[in-house]
Design a protein around this motif. Structure first.
Motif, PDB file in Angstrom:
ATOM      1  N   THR A   6       0.860  -1.186   0.000  1.00 45.22           N
ATOM      2  CA  THR A   6       0.000   0.000   0.000  1.00 45.22           C
ATOM      3  C   THR A   6       0.892   1.230   0.000  1.00 45.22           C
ATOM      4  N   TYR A   7       0.675   2.105  -0.958  1.00 43.13           N
ATOM      5  CA  TYR A   7       1.516   3.296  -1.073  1.00 43.13           C
ATOM      6  C   TYR A   7       0.740   4.527  -0.605  1.00 43.13           C
ATOM      7  N   PRO A   8       1.098   5.083   0.556  1.00 49.02           N
ATOM      8  CA  PRO A   8       0.334   6.233   1.064  1.00 49.02           C
ATOM      9  C   PRO A   8       0.652   7.498   0.282  1.00 49.02           C
ATOM     10  N   SER A   9      -0.339   8.327   0.117  1.00 47.03           N
ATOM     11  CA  SER A   9      -0.153   9.540  -0.666  1.00 47.03           C
ATOM     12  C   SER A   9      -1.238  10.541  -0.289  1.00 47.03           C
ATOM     13  N   GLY A  10      -0.947  11.811  -0.403  1.00 51.23           N
ATOM     14  CA  GLY A  10      -1.986  12.823  -0.222  1.00 51.23           C
ATOM     15  C   GLY A  10      -2.491  13.255  -1.582  1.00 51.23           C
ATOM     16  N   LEU A  11      -3.739  13.607  -1.668  1.00 54.36           N
ATOM     17  CA  LEU A  11      -4.305  14.010  -2.959  1.00 54.36           C
ATOM     18  C   LEU A  11      -4.739  15.462  -2.912  1.00 54.36           C
ATOM     19  N   ARG A  12      -4.500  16.190  -3.981  1.00 57.16           N
ATOM     20  CA  ARG A  12      -5.050  17.544  -4.094  1.00 57.16           C
ATOM     21  C   ARG A  12      -6.270  17.459  -4.998  1.00 57.16           C
ATOM     22  N   LEU A  13      -7.442  17.505  -4.387  1.00 54.67           N
ATOM     23  CA  LEU A  13      -8.681  17.279  -5.142  1.00 54.67           C
ATOM     24  C   LEU A  13      -9.411  18.580  -5.468  1.00 54.67           C
ATOM     25  N   THR A  14      -8.847  19.701  -5.041  1.00 50.63           N
ATOM     26  CA  THR A  14      -9.522  20.993  -5.239  1.00 50.63           C
ATOM     27  C   THR A  14     -10.005  21.165  -6.684  1.00 50.63           C
ATOM     28  N   GLY A  15     -11.311  21.366  -6.824  1.00 54.69           N
ATOM     29  CA  GLY A  15     -11.887  21.622  -8.141  1.00 54.69           C
ATOM     30  C   GLY A  15     -11.991  20.393  -9.031  1.00 54.69           C
ATOM     31  N   ARG A  16     -11.508  19.249  -8.552  1.00 58.89           N
ATOM     32  CA  ARG A  16     -11.540  18.056  -9.402  1.00 58.89           C
ATOM     33  C   ARG A  16     -12.796  17.234  -9.132  1.00 58.89           C
ATOM     34  N   ARG A  17     -13.302  16.600 -10.181  1.00 59.55           N
ATOM     35  CA  ARG A  17     -14.535  15.837 -10.058  1.00 59.55           C
ATOM     36  C   ARG A  17     -14.272  14.544  -9.286  1.00 59.55           C
ATOM     37  N   VAL A  18     -15.034  14.374  -8.218  1.00 57.72           N
ATOM     38  CA  VAL A  18     -14.980  13.139  -7.432  1.00 57.72           C
ATOM     39  C   VAL A  18     -16.390  12.572  -7.395  1.00 57.72           C
ATOM     40  N   VAL A  19     -16.520  11.290  -7.737  1.00 57.91           N
ATOM     41  CA  VAL A  19     -17.852  10.686  -7.798  1.00 57.91           C
ATOM     42  C   VAL A  19     -18.031   9.744  -6.610  1.00 57.91           C
ATOM     43  N   VAL A  20     -19.113   9.960  -5.889  1.00 57.67           N
ATOM     44  CA  VAL A  20     -19.472   9.063  -4.795  1.00 57.67           C
ATOM     45  C   VAL A  20     -20.721   8.316  -5.241  1.00 57.67           C
ATOM     46  N   VAL A  21     -20.604   7.005  -5.364  1.00 61.55           N
ATOM     47  CA  VAL A  21     -21.763   6.228  -5.796  1.00 61.55           C
ATOM     48  C   VAL A  21     -22.409   5.631  -4.548  1.00 61.55           C
ATOM     49  N   GLY A  22     -23.654   6.013  -4.329  1.00 63.02           N
ATOM     50  CA  GLY A  22     -24.352   5.611  -3.103  1.00 63.02           C
ATOM     51  C   GLY A  22     -24.655   6.862  -2.289  1.00 63.02           C
ATOM     52  N   GLY A  23     -25.766   6.813  -1.554  1.00 63.05           N
ATOM     53  CA  GLY A  23     -26.177   8.001  -0.797  1.00 63.05           C
ATOM     54  C   GLY A  23     -26.553   7.661   0.627  1.00 63.05           C
ATOM     55  N   GLY A  24     -25.977   6.576   1.135  1.00 64.83           N
ATOM     56  CA  GLY A  24     -26.327   6.117   2.485  1.00 64.83           C
ATOM     57  C   GLY A  24     -25.337   6.608   3.519  1.00 64.83           C
ATOM     58  N   HIS A  25     -25.206   5.841   4.599  1.00 67.87           N
ATOM     59  CA  HIS A  25     -24.409   6.321   5.727  1.00 67.87           C
ATOM     60  C   HIS A  25     -22.913   6.320   5.455  1.00 67.87           C
ATOM     61  N   VAL A  26     -22.455   5.391   4.597  1.00 68.81           N
ATOM     62  CA  VAL A  26     -21.025   5.414   4.270  1.00 68.81           C
ATOM     63  C   VAL A  26     -20.707   6.664   3.473  1.00 68.81           C
TER      64      VAL A  26
END
Ligand code: SAH
Length: 407
Positions: A6-26
């Protein structure tokens, strides 16, 4: 076995499209962190929790009210598959793989290409802990690290803010647990601590040995000499390049003469900042189980110094007006003058049956509450040998908290 794949890394997501599939508690747990990272968050789900709906309503996320389609991942940088349907999560994984997008899986980490660590932040450091599929353990490790950073048991010394100046720190009502995180950090960074009697004393024992501790109780007294001496000491130490914490009980600006210290610093050109504390007139009754307001009972509360007796030429308190109020009156520094104050409040119009609670040593060992009415206050104070520090709460909120006693 430790997993180095597992390679740990930080992400710069500012302004980038992130898709979350599902709308429940997770999804609900993941979305706020993505919003905080300023990602362009899209939730794809036929239904969402009320919390997510709120984030949609406030414009923080875009909701696609339907099932997942592979095309949802076009232009995306990062995907979270968080439905409770394994087949759908598999479809999301496959679509992400085809587009070379990293994909988090809520149902099966072994099928994921990215993992969400347990995250916390403290003073400019982000702590992210990845457990090998043991989320509770990683959260516990994260909590331990954050606690250590906050309490100062883990001290990254070079990270300390050592710039000279004065910080007024409110220590809260007495119990060290009730002090703010910012206040604790300021204490750990101090070169000099100027402490009052009512500041949470246990914390002073934790100060590094090289910190100069000045006990205000030991400074020369006199009518105004003490405050002048405090002003002089904090300014002098700050001008000598030290980081000075002026540590008081409660909040420095509530009957704490804190602003006189601010003025003294400003006049000397010394940078001064303020970290508020939980103030005893609200916090002490609260911990003793008494609310200062209650719907339908008290829609106002007044915090009043009883330091000077009613009628004293220097008193700025309008006791007659307080007698006419119906709300809660919280009296501070009032043990000595309480009998006279109770009389004046009754003369002003408060019924002699008005409930009163006297909370002594609030939030500290030896805390106790003495119940009375305005009519019996003088007798009860004497009978229970009440001594400062005490908060005196006057009003029907006391009966709300102690219905049996005032029935
Ligand atoms: N700056 C402080 C108040 C200082 S005046 C604050 O914001 O809380 C001191 C008075 O505060 C005391 O006389 C008492 O009335 C009240 N007080 C402070 N701490 C208290 C405690 N732990 N229990 C009861 N009363 C307290």
């Amino acid at each position: 076995m430790d997993d180095y794949t597992t390679y740990p890394s930080g992400l710069r997501l500012t302004g980038r499209r992130v898709v979350v599939v599902g709308g429940g508690h997770v999804a609900q747990r993941r979305v706020p962190q993505l919003i905080a990272a300023r990602a362009d968050v899209h939730v794809v789900s036929p239904a969402v929790t009320p919390a997510i709906e709120g984030m949609v309503g406030s414009g923080e996320v875009t909701w696609h009210e339907r099932g997942f389609a592979d095309g949802d991942l076009d232009e995306a940088w990062y995907v979270v598959a968080a439905t409770d349907d394994r087949a759908v999560n598999e479809q999301v994984s496959a679509a992400a793989e085809a587009r070379r997008i990293f994909c988090v899986r809520s149902d099966d980490a072994t099928r994921a290409t990215a993992w969400t660590p347990a995250v916390g932040r403290h003073a400019g450091v982000t702590v992210a802990v990845l457990g090998q599929r043991e989320p509770q353990r990683s959260a516990a490790v994260r909590d331990e690290i954050l606690e250590g950073l906050r309490e100062g048991t883990i001290v990254a010394r070079h990270q300390r803010d050592r710039s000279p100046g004065v910080v007024l720190v409110g220590g809260g009502p007495g119990d060290p647990e009730l002090m703010s995180v910012a206040g604790r950090k300021a204490l750990m960074e101090a070169d000099v601590v100027v402490a009052d009697r009512l500041a949470p004393r246990e914390l002073l024992g934790e100060l590094p040995a090289d910190v100069e501790l000045i006990d205000v109780a030991k400074l020369p007294r006199g009518r105004s000499a003490l405050q002048e001496e405090i002003n002089r000491v904090i300014v002098e130490r700050a001008l000598a390049g030290k980081r000075v914490v002026r540590f008081k009980g409660g909040d420095n600006f509530v009957f704490g003469r804190g602003y006189e210290e601010v003025i003294a610093c400003r006049e000397a050109g010394v940078p001064v900042t303020v970290i508020p504390g939980l103030s005893s007139p609200i916090a002490v009754p609260a911990v003793a189980g008494i609310p200062v307001t209650h719907r339908g009972v008290a829609h106002e509360f007044s915090v009043v110094s009883g330091h000077l007796p009613p009628g004293h030429p220097e008193s700025l308190v309008d006791w007659a007006a307080l007698g006419r109020l119906t709300g809660t009156v919280v009296l501070m520094m009032a043990v000595e003058n309480a009998p006279l104050i109770a009389e004046v409040l009754v003369e002003g119009g408060r019924p002699a049956t008005t409930p009163v609670a006297v909370v002594c040593n609030g939030t500290m060992p030896g805390e106790r509450t003495v119940l009375a009415t305005l009519g019996t206050l003088a007798t009860e104070l004497a009978a229970h040998d009440v001594r400062p520090p005490a908060i005196i709460v006057v009003g029907d909120v006391v009966a709300v908290a102690h219905p049996a006693h005032f029935a």
